[in-house]
Design a protein around this motif. Structure first.
Motif, PDB file in Angstrom:
ATOM      1  N   SER A   1       0.909   9.628  12.739  1.00 18.22           N
ATOM      2  CA  SER A   1       1.908   8.060  13.246  1.00 18.22           C
ATOM      3  C   SER A   1       0.738   7.106  13.087  1.00 18.22           C
ATOM      4  N   LEU A   2      -0.034   7.927  12.099  1.00 20.90           N
ATOM      5  CA  LEU A   2      -1.003   5.539  11.576  1.00 20.90           C
ATOM      6  C   LEU A   2      -0.122   5.001  10.950  1.00 20.90           C
ATOM      7  N   SER A   3      -0.172   3.786  10.486  1.00 16.59           N
ATOM      8  CA  SER A   3       0.324   2.698  10.206  1.00 16.59           C
ATOM      9  C   SER A   3      -0.397   3.161   8.666  1.00 16.59           C
ATOM     10  N   THR A   4       0.789   2.753   7.327  1.00 12.47           N
ATOM     11  CA  THR A   4      -0.251   3.468   6.506  1.00 12.47           C
ATOM     12  C   THR A   4      -1.832   2.465   6.124  1.00 12.47           C
ATOM     13  N   GLN A   5      -1.850   0.917   6.602  1.00  7.79           N
ATOM     14  CA  GLN A   5      -2.995   0.467   6.559  1.00  7.79           C
ATOM     15  C   GLN A   5      -3.616   0.804   7.336  1.00  7.79           C
ATOM     16  N   ALA A   6      -3.366   1.673   8.796  1.00 10.16           N
ATOM     17  CA  ALA A   6      -4.258   2.065   9.460  1.00 10.16           C
ATOM     18  C   ALA A   6      -4.768   3.479   8.332  1.00 10.16           C
ATOM     19  N   GLN A   7      -4.406   4.129   8.301  1.00 10.49           N
ATOM     20  CA  GLN A   7      -4.582   5.299   7.093  1.00 10.49           C
ATOM     21  C   GLN A   7      -5.618   4.581   6.196  1.00 10.49           C
ATOM     22  N   HIS A   8      -5.468   4.059   5.153  1.00 12.26           N
ATOM     23  CA  HIS A   8      -6.445   3.457   4.586  1.00 12.26           C
ATOM     24  C   HIS A   8      -7.427   2.802   5.649  1.00 12.26           C
ATOM     25  N   ASP A   9      -7.710   1.955   6.178  1.00 14.86           N
ATOM     26  CA  ASP A   9      -8.609   1.893   7.186  1.00 14.86           C
ATOM     27  C   ASP A   9      -9.491   2.729   7.453  1.00 14.86           C
ATOM     28  N   VAL A  10      -8.393   4.188   8.389  1.00 10.37           N
ATOM     29  CA  VAL A  10      -9.740   5.208   8.468  1.00 10.37           C
ATOM     30  C   VAL A  10     -10.289   5.762   7.243  1.00 10.37           C
ATOM     31  N   LEU A  11      -9.817   5.342   6.261  1.00 12.01           N
ATOM     32  CA  LEU A  11     -10.283   6.080   4.983  1.00 12.01           C
ATOM     33  C   LEU A  11     -11.628   5.766   4.464  1.00 12.01           C
TER      34      LEU A  11
ATOM     35  N   LEU B   1       1.053  -1.239   0.026  1.00 16.65           N
ATOM     36  CA  LEU B   1       0.134   0.005  -0.485  1.00 16.65           C
ATOM     37  C   LEU B   1       0.868   0.900  -0.165  1.00 16.65           C
ATOM     38  N   GLU B   2       0.134   1.930  -0.943  1.00 15.87           N
ATOM     39  CA  GLU B   2       1.013   3.392  -0.635  1.00 15.87           C
ATOM     40  C   GLU B   2       0.258   4.667   0.758  1.00 15.87           C
ATOM     41  N   PRO B   3       1.379   4.980   1.044  1.00 12.70           N
ATOM     42  CA  PRO B   3       0.710   5.835   2.258  1.00 12.70           C
ATOM     43  C   PRO B   3      -0.281   6.426   1.154  1.00 12.70           C
ATOM     44  N   PRO B   4      -1.674   6.935   1.891  1.00 15.71           N
ATOM     45  CA  PRO B   4      -2.710   8.108   1.733  1.00 15.71           C
ATOM     46  C   PRO B   4      -2.150   8.991   1.692  1.00 15.71           C
ATOM     47  N   ALA B   5      -2.746  10.175   1.198  1.00 17.69           N
ATOM     48  CA  ALA B   5      -2.712  11.859   1.379  1.00 17.69           C
ATOM     49  C   ALA B   5      -3.768  12.120   2.120  1.00 17.69           C
ATOM     50  N   SER B   6      -3.329  12.929   2.975  1.00 19.04           N
ATOM     51  CA  SER B   6      -4.559  13.179   4.342  1.00 19.04           C
ATOM     52  C   SER B   6      -5.867  13.525   3.830  1.00 19.04           C
ATOM     53  N   PRO B   7      -7.097  12.909   4.783  1.00 17.99           N
ATOM     54  CA  PRO B   7      -8.296  13.956   3.760  1.00 17.99           C
ATOM     55  C   PRO B   7      -8.970  15.676   3.958  1.00 17.99           C
ATOM     56  N   CYS B   8      -7.764  15.773   5.042  1.00 16.16           N
ATOM     57  CA  CYS B   8      -8.163  17.139   5.349  1.00 16.16           C
ATOM     58  C   CYS B   8      -8.015  17.961   4.539  1.00 16.16           C
ATOM     59  N   LEU B   9      -9.068  18.871   4.288  1.00 17.23           N
ATOM     60  CA  LEU B   9      -9.488  19.844   3.264  1.00 17.23           C
ATOM     61  C   LEU B   9      -9.233  21.395   3.281  1.00 17.23           C
ATOM     62  N   LYS B  10      -8.816  21.179   5.461  1.00 13.83           N
ATOM     63  CA  LYS B  10      -8.294  22.392   5.208  1.00 13.83           C
ATOM     64  C   LYS B  10      -9.833  23.627   5.550  1.00 13.83           C
ATOM     65  N   LEU B  11     -10.546  22.788   5.947  1.00 16.34           N
ATOM     66  CA  LEU B  11     -11.445  24.172   5.561  1.00 16.34           C
ATOM     67  C   LEU B  11     -12.783  23.072   7.671  1.00 16.34           C
ATOM     68  N   CYS B  12     -11.254  23.352   8.049  1.00 18.40           N
ATOM     69  CA  CYS B  12     -11.831  22.438   9.645  1.00 18.40           C
ATOM     70  C   CYS B  12     -13.257  22.689  10.039  1.00 18.40           C
ATOM     71  N   LYS B  13     -14.578  22.311  10.718  1.00 26.79           N
ATOM     72  CA  LYS B  13     -15.525  22.302  11.408  1.00 26.79           C
ATOM     73  C   LYS B  13     -15.727  21.326  11.956  1.00 26.79           C
ATOM     74  N   LEU B  14     -15.457  21.375  13.204  1.00 29.05           N
ATOM     75  CA  LEU B  14     -15.497  20.791  14.120  1.00 29.05           C
ATOM     76  C   LEU B  14     -16.970  20.296  15.152  1.00 29.05           C
ATOM     77  N   ASP B  15     -17.283  19.290  15.121  1.00 30.39           N
ATOM     78  CA  ASP B  15     -18.477  19.028  16.509  1.00 30.39           C
ATOM     79  C   ASP B  15     -18.459  18.333  17.275  1.00 30.39           C
ATOM     80  N   GLU B  16     -17.855  19.331  18.057  1.00 29.89           N
ATOM     81  CA  GLU B  16     -17.146  18.477  19.737  1.00 29.89           C
ATOM     82  C   GLU B  16     -18.546  17.832  20.488  1.00 29.89           C
ATOM     83  N   ASP B  17     -20.236  17.777  19.998  1.00 31.86           N
ATOM     84  CA  ASP B  17     -20.058  16.289  20.803  1.00 31.86           C
ATOM     85  C   ASP B  17     -20.047  15.018  20.267  1.00 31.86           C
TER      86      ASP B  17
END
Length: 73
Positions: free
Chosen positions: A40-50, A5-21
């Protein structure tokens, strides 16, 4: 045959809007713990999050829509 697996790009859109709940960003749909630990996540863990993000977004939007309907709006 193993696939590397190649490390994925972060899904961050630089438009952060937090739902605090829910402790997540409703722009990229990651939990705050996933955002802060992304590097600090492994490449597999990053793909799992995505892989979880589309369902998380759909669940959030469905619950939010139900809240609006229940409030009579």
């Amino acid at each position: 045959m193993s696939v590397t697996l190649e490390p994925p790009a972060s899904p961050c859109l630089k438009l952060c809007k937090l739902d605090e709940d829910r402790r997540m960003c409703v722009s990229c749909w990651r939990l705050l713990s996933e955002i802060s630990g992304w590097g600090s996540l492994s490449t597999q863990a990053q793909h799992d999050v995505l892989a979880k993000l589309p369902a998380r977004k759909a669940r959030f939007l469905t619950v939010t829509q139900e809240d609006v309907q229940c409030a009579g709006r």
